[in-house]
Scaffold this motif. Structure first.
Motif, PDB file in Angstrom:
ATOM      1  N   ASP A 116       0.747  -1.149   0.043  1.00 39.21           N
ATOM      2  CA  ASP A 116       0.082   0.012  -0.036  1.00 39.21           C
ATOM      3  C   ASP A 116       0.949   1.305   0.016  1.00 39.21           C
ATOM      4  N   VAL A 117       0.897   1.888  -1.204  1.00 38.80           N
ATOM      5  CA  VAL A 117       1.671   3.174  -1.165  1.00 38.80           C
ATOM      6  C   VAL A 117       0.995   4.057  -1.876  1.00 38.80           C
ATOM      7  N   GLN A 118       0.547   5.265  -0.969  1.00 36.13           N
ATOM      8  CA  GLN A 118      -0.399   6.239  -1.629  1.00 36.13           C
ATOM      9  C   GLN A 118       0.297   7.350  -1.950  1.00 36.13           C
ATOM     10  N   ASN A 119      -0.096   8.254  -2.938  1.00 37.42           N
ATOM     11  CA  ASN A 119       0.254   9.573  -3.086  1.00 37.42           C
ATOM     12  C   ASN A 119       1.681   9.787  -3.390  1.00 37.42           C
ATOM     13  N   GLU A 120       2.193   8.752  -4.185  1.00 36.21           N
ATOM     14  CA  GLU A 120       3.632   8.702  -4.330  1.00 36.21           C
ATOM     15  C   GLU A 120       3.719   8.742  -5.966  1.00 36.21           C
ATOM     16  N   ASN A 121       4.615   9.350  -6.478  1.00 36.75           N
ATOM     17  CA  ASN A 121       5.211   9.337  -7.733  1.00 36.75           C
ATOM     18  C   ASN A 121       6.602   8.477  -7.870  1.00 36.75           C
ATOM     19  N   LEU A 125       1.778   1.960 -12.086  1.00 36.71           N
ATOM     20  CA  LEU A 125       2.223   2.939 -10.864  1.00 36.71           C
ATOM     21  C   LEU A 125       3.224   3.657 -11.393  1.00 36.71           C
TER      22      LEU A 125
END
Length: 212
Positions: A101-106, A134
């Protein structure tokens, strides 16, 4: 999902660094040129990096030294604790190659060493398509892992290690999901990557894939 192998690393958390440094004769060939392999992976990426299977943090160290932002993903609790103690400032997540779960990452790149074989070939394909969705534009997947040119080459290596009495290596090769270069090329291509393979030692190949 690769989690069926997580418990194996409970007993390896304290001895892993000795193995990769060549002190375990059974695994000496597997880890030949270990520092070079880690450096090669780190040299091929930049930006915000997700690292799968942080282990004791050896690749993590190379990435941080290069000035990259690192998000570490590790399913084994003991290994996660080792990395957290070594690098308390980085973001570490309990997850694996498929479930994280990796959120709001470029995300600019996904990296790993000695990890991708924990997935079946079908799971590898699913994972690569997830990474493709992603990644930022021109994002990369750079993995280094034990891979074989053909299934026949794999069986020949198993026979060689059995003849040498290296039964732990034999058990490992027969238990986990080590695959072939042609299969990986197919899976990377289907997921939308352009990929090249570089042989690092008798076991390990580096996979350098860029999203098209």
């Amino acid at each position: 999902m690769g989690r069926e192998f997580v418990d194996i690393f409970d007993g390896w958390a304290d001895s892993y660094d000795a193995s990769v440094s060549g002190k375990d004769p059974e695994y000496r060939d597997v880890f030949e040129g270990y520092e070079t392999i880690l450096s090669e992976v780190a040299n091929r990426v930049s930006g915000t990096i997700i690292e799968f299977g942080t282990g004791t943090g050896n690749l993590t160290a190379k990435l941080l030294e290069a000035g990259f932002s690192v998000i570490g993903i590790e399913p084994n609790t003991k290994m996660l604790e080792v990395t957290a103690k070594r690098f308390p400032s980085i973001n570490l997540i309990d997850g694996d190659l498929l479930e994280f779960d990796v959120q709001n990452e470029n995300i600019d790149a996904f990296v790993s060493t000695y990890v991708f074989h924990h997935l079946t070939d079908d799971e590898k394909g699913i994972a690569l398509k997830k990474y493709a969705n992603l990644l930022s534009k021109n994002g990369k997947v750079v993995f280094a892992d034990t891979v074989f040119l053909t299934e026949e080459a794999k069986q020949a290596q198993i026979a060689k290690e059995r003849n040498r009495g290296f039964l732990n290596v034999v058990e490992d090769l027969e238990r986990e999901y080590y695959t072939t270069i042609p299969k990986l090329k197919e899976l990377f291509t289907e997921a939308g990557f352009q990929v090249e393979f570089v042989k690092m030692n008798d076991y390990v190949w580096l996979m350098d894939a860029t999203i098209k």
